[in-house]
Design a protein around this motif. Sequence first.
Motif, PDB file in Angstrom:
ATOM      1  N   SER A 121      73.949 -56.607 -88.924  1.00 38.73           N
ATOM      2  CA  SER A 121      75.083 -57.527 -89.064  1.00 38.73           C
ATOM      3  C   SER A 121      74.886 -58.765 -88.203  1.00 38.73           C
ATOM      4  N   GLU A 125      74.132 -62.688 -89.719  1.00 35.48           N
ATOM      5  CA  GLU A 125      75.087 -63.727 -89.341  1.00 35.48           C
ATOM      6  C   GLU A 125      74.404 -64.943 -88.727  1.00 35.48           C
ATOM      7  N   HIS A 126      73.292 -64.722 -88.004  1.00 34.69           N
ATOM      8  CA  HIS A 126      72.702 -65.807 -87.222  1.00 34.69           C
ATOM      9  C   HIS A 126      71.302 -66.228 -87.645  1.00 34.69           C
ATOM     10  N   GLY A 131      69.949 -64.611 -93.360  1.00 29.93           N
ATOM     11  CA  GLY A 131      71.296 -64.983 -93.764  1.00 29.93           C
ATOM     12  C   GLY A 131      71.367 -66.015 -94.872  1.00 29.93           C
ATOM     13  N   LEU A 188      77.527 -58.495 -95.260  1.00 27.26           N
ATOM     14  CA  LEU A 188      78.510 -59.267 -94.493  1.00 27.26           C
ATOM     15  C   LEU A 188      79.920 -58.703 -94.646  1.00 27.26           C
ATOM     16  N   SER A 191      80.497 -55.873 -92.251  1.00 22.62           N
ATOM     17  CA  SER A 191      80.398 -56.198 -90.821  1.00 22.62           C
ATOM     18  C   SER A 191      81.737 -56.073 -90.136  1.00 22.62           C
TER      19      SER A 191
END
Length: 191
Positions: A121, A125-126, A131, A188, A191
Amino acid sequence: MPAEARAGQRVVYLRDRDDGQRMKDVIYVHPPSYKGAEFQNPAGLPRPVVAGLPFPWVTPMGDSGPLFREVERVKAELCRRLWGCQVCGNDLDTTAWVALERPEDGSPVITSAAIHRACLSLAVEHCPVLGDAANNYAFTEVFEDDIAAAADEGRHEGAPKARWYLRPVSETPRPDRMRTFLSLRQVLERS
């Protein structure tokens, strides 16, 4: 050996960890482009935040800042050999997660090593590669023996170098197992 030659060498030491984890602390001496011991990047969660981003355990720190597009090969190899998480550096559980080029058996694994669910997760996200929905990566939970070494043939230009592939379920000790492939959106949402 002349002093000039030694100055450019990269010496790596592995040190047993005090917390009972199998993964090792990696200590660099005279790294040519990494800060090594000057930047403390211990294993575990939460990850250190550098330049506003969580700093993965396998990511090197250069003199000008994080080298997010690079992977420390020593740490990545430890993760592969010792079944450790490339994001946090801790041992993986019985199962872990990988990113795949396609949602199917035999697909190349595009990450350097497997990842904990919580670390997946964090990564999607980063990480601009994992992503990016345009890459259409699939994500699946694996056992250590679900992935096998892969040749680097046939990958497309600019794709991460695949070193693993997802072994067909029929070739594993769990041939009746059903795999679930998740899209980036589904990861996502969970998450």
